[in-house]
Design an enzyme around this catalytic site. Structure first.
Site, PDB file in Angstrom:
ATOM      1  N   TYR A   1     -26.728 -43.013  27.746  1.00 16.05           N
ATOM      2  CA  TYR A   1     -26.551 -42.513  26.369  1.00 16.05           C
ATOM      3  C   TYR A   1     -27.840 -41.857  25.874  1.00 16.05           C
ATOM      4  O   TYR A   1     -27.808 -40.774  25.276  1.00 16.05           O
ATOM      5  CB  TYR A   1     -26.140 -43.682  25.482  1.00 16.05           C
ATOM      6  CG  TYR A   1     -25.763 -43.323  24.069  1.00 16.05           C
ATOM      7  CD1 TYR A   1     -24.471 -42.911  23.747  1.00 16.05           C
ATOM      8  CD2 TYR A   1     -26.694 -43.414  23.034  1.00 16.05           C
ATOM      9  CE1 TYR A   1     -24.119 -42.605  22.443  1.00 16.05           C
ATOM     10  CE2 TYR A   1     -26.356 -43.108  21.725  1.00 16.05           C
ATOM     11  CZ  TYR A   1     -25.068 -42.706  21.436  1.00 16.05           C
ATOM     12  OH  TYR A   1     -24.729 -42.401  20.138  1.00 16.05           O
TER      13      TYR A   1
HETATM   14  N1  LIG Z   1     -22.244 -45.125  14.975  1.00 15.07           N
HETATM   15  C1  LIG Z   1     -23.518 -44.832  15.113  1.00 15.07           C
HETATM   16  O1  LIG Z   1     -24.391 -45.598  14.689  1.00 15.07           O
HETATM   17  C2  LIG Z   1     -23.947 -43.572  15.784  1.00 15.07           C
HETATM   18  C3  LIG Z   1     -25.310 -43.270  15.770  1.00 15.07           C
HETATM   19  C4  LIG Z   1     -25.744 -42.098  16.371  1.00 15.07           C
HETATM   20  C5  LIG Z   1     -24.828 -41.256  16.955  1.00 15.07           C
HETATM   21  N2  LIG Z   1     -23.507 -41.562  16.968  1.00 15.07           N
HETATM   22  C6  LIG Z   1     -22.604 -40.600  17.573  1.00 15.07           C
HETATM   23  O2  LIG Z   1     -21.635 -40.230  16.613  1.00 15.07           O
HETATM   24  C7  LIG Z   1     -20.491 -39.749  17.293  1.00 15.07           C
HETATM   25  C8  LIG Z   1     -19.266 -40.450  16.729  1.00 15.07           C
HETATM   26  O3  LIG Z   1     -19.388 -41.830  16.983  1.00 15.07           O
HETATM   27  P1  LIG Z   1     -18.773 -42.955  16.051  1.00 15.07           P
HETATM   28  O4  LIG Z   1     -19.868 -43.876  15.706  1.00 15.07           O
HETATM   29  O5  LIG Z   1     -17.957 -42.357  14.989  1.00 15.07           O
HETATM   30  O6  LIG Z   1     -17.876 -43.705  17.147  1.00 15.07           O
HETATM   31  P2  LIG Z   1     -16.356 -44.073  17.220  1.00 15.07           P
HETATM   32  O7  LIG Z   1     -15.907 -44.688  15.938  1.00 15.07           O
HETATM   33  O8  LIG Z   1     -16.270 -44.853  18.487  1.00 15.07           O
HETATM   34  O9  LIG Z   1     -15.575 -42.681  17.366  1.00 15.07           O
HETATM   35  C9  LIG Z   1     -15.737 -41.898  18.522  1.00 15.07           C
HETATM   36  C10 LIG Z   1     -14.832 -40.677  18.439  1.00 15.07           C
HETATM   37  O10 LIG Z   1     -15.059 -39.901  19.626  1.00 15.07           O
HETATM   38  C11 LIG Z   1     -13.854 -39.757  20.324  1.00 15.07           C
HETATM   39  N3  LIG Z   1     -14.037 -39.867  21.769  1.00 15.07           N
HETATM   40  C12 LIG Z   1     -14.629 -40.862  22.460  1.00 15.07           C
HETATM   41  N4  LIG Z   1     -14.525 -40.646  23.775  1.00 15.07           N
HETATM   42  C13 LIG Z   1     -13.816 -39.485  23.911  1.00 15.07           C
HETATM   43  C14 LIG Z   1     -13.354 -38.766  25.011  1.00 15.07           C
HETATM   44  N5  LIG Z   1     -13.532 -39.174  26.278  1.00 15.07           N
HETATM   45  N6  LIG Z   1     -12.663 -37.616  24.781  1.00 15.07           N
HETATM   46  C15 LIG Z   1     -12.443 -37.186  23.511  1.00 15.07           C
HETATM   47  N7  LIG Z   1     -12.844 -37.851  22.432  1.00 15.07           N
HETATM   48  C16 LIG Z   1     -13.523 -38.996  22.625  1.00 15.07           C
HETATM   49  C17 LIG Z   1     -12.952 -40.895  19.890  1.00 15.07           C
HETATM   50  O11 LIG Z   1     -11.608 -40.492  20.104  1.00 15.07           O
HETATM   51  P3  LIG Z   1     -10.359 -41.497  19.854  1.00 15.07           P
HETATM   52  O12 LIG Z   1     -10.415 -41.851  18.409  1.00 15.07           O
HETATM   53  O13 LIG Z   1      -9.171 -40.678  20.199  1.00 15.07           O
HETATM   54  O14 LIG Z   1     -10.575 -42.678  20.746  1.00 15.07           O
HETATM   55  C18 LIG Z   1     -13.364 -41.050  18.432  1.00 15.07           C
HETATM   56  O15 LIG Z   1     -12.620 -40.196  17.600  1.00 15.07           O
HETATM   57  C19 LIG Z   1     -20.733 -40.004  18.772  1.00 15.07           C
HETATM   58  O16 LIG Z   1     -21.210 -38.830  19.385  1.00 15.07           O
HETATM   59  C20 LIG Z   1     -21.810 -41.068  18.752  1.00 15.07           C
HETATM   60  O17 LIG Z   1     -22.563 -41.071  19.933  1.00 15.07           O
HETATM   61  C21 LIG Z   1     -23.035 -42.711  16.390  1.00 15.07           C
END
Ligand SMILES: NC(=O)c1ccc[n+]([C@@H]2O[C@H](COP(=O)([O-])OP(=O)(O)OC[C@H]3O[C@@H](n4cnc5c(N)ncnc54)[C@H](OP(=O)(O)O)[C@@H]3O)[C@@H](O)[C@H]2O)c1
Length: 250
Positions: A155
């Site tokens: 990651y």
């Molecule tokens: N949460 C944090 O603290 C944080 C911090 C820094 C960066 N981020 C980044 O923010 C972004 C969103 O994360 P989040 O926290 O909102 O996580 P999340 O709630 O787990 O949501 C992830 C989203 O990405 C989609 N996804 C995951 N794997 C996929 C795949 N193989 N193909 C297509 N879509 C996929 C999921 O689709 P489905 O809904 O269909 O499963 C979901 O809509 C990510 O890039 C993550 O790395 C998050």
């Protein structure tokens, strides 16, 4: 004139079904944009579709698994007929295991979903934006675009790659009307960080370091997303904007 107005714009948001992507799609729609929501499992009449249409904007769902290069190529083909003004590359996954035990399967999946597919989609959508001479591209980076993290080497590598890709694309595309930036969310309470939220020691250590004194919420990303999608940011490109409650300044 409201420089943040997105009326008449079409935005593609990947990972729009839940978490941060949901909040980004909602914010863009509230600013006036129609939305194409992409995710691995999105279906018609999803919660984000209902939210966007309740705001009076159009919504279209396209399912695509970013771990499948063929699915990403088909997504790019489907988007070739759409006049995409804004591309939010937010879909992402995470796999946690100590570096010495981090499997090839974990590494390959995280690099494919979080970096390689992001480039493949952006190359296609970006090429069409260059032809039209206008576009806004936003990646979701991470604090691990700046730091190494713990138990997440794939990651950290992928998100550091996103910061480099943001700069590389901006160097080539900004003079042609397409800005390329990233948002680095801090610790946001979503499914992505559930394991950390459930670990009392990690959860406390994280909270103690956040100057804002709380974990982030997905809607904390709304302002930066609309800013980078709008004319207000026309002279901003190649940068990664942290939205982290002050974490990196600590
Ligand atoms: N949460 C944090 O603290 C944080 C911090 C820094 C960066 N981020 C980044 O923010 C972004 C969103 O994360 P989040 O926290 O909102 O996580 P999340 O709630 O787990 O949501 C992830 C989203 O990405 C989609 N996804 C995951 N794997 C996929 C795949 N193989 N193909 C297509 N879509 C996929 C999921 O689709 P489905 O809904 O269909 O499963 C979901 O809509 C990510 O890039 C993550 O790395 C998050």
């Amino acid at each position: 004139m409201n420089p943040f107005d997105l009326t008449g714009r079409l935005a593609v948001v990947t990972g729009a079904r839940r978490g941060i992507g949901f909040a980004m799609a909602e914010a863009l729609a509230a600013a006036g944009a129609d939305i194409i929501g992409v995710s691995a499992t999105i279906e018609p009449d999803s919660a984000i579709e209902r939210r966007v249409t309740a705001l009076g904007r159009a919504f279209k769902a396209i399912p695509a698994d970013f771990n499948d290069p063929g699915a990403v190529a088909r997504l790019a083909e489907a988007l070739a007929t759409e006049p995409v003004d804004i591309l939010v590359n937010n879909a992402g996954t995470i796999r946690r295991a100590p570096a010495a035990e981090h499997s090839d399967a974990y590494w390959d999946e995280v690099l494919q979903v979080n970096l390689t597919s992001q480039f493949a989609l952006t190359r296609a959508v970006g090429a069409a934006m260059l032809e039209r001479g206008r576009g806004k591209i936003i990646f979701t980076a991470s604090l691990l675009s700046f730091q190494g993290g713990i138990n997440v080497p794939g990651y950290a590598a992928a998100k550091s790659g996103i910061a480099g890709l943001t700069r590389a694309l901006a160097n080539e595309w900004t003079a042609r009307g397409v800005t390329v930036n990233a948002i680095a969310p801090g610790y946001i309470a979503t499914d992505n960080t559930q394991a950390l939220q459930d670990d009392p020691d990690r959860s406390r250590a994280i909270l103690e370091r956040i100057p804002a004194g709380r974990w982030g919420r997905p809607d904390d990303l709304a302002g930066a997303t609309v800013f980078l999608a709008s004319g207000a940011s026309d002279y901003v490109s190649g940068t990664v904007i942290p939205v982290d409650g002050g974490w990196l300044g600590r």
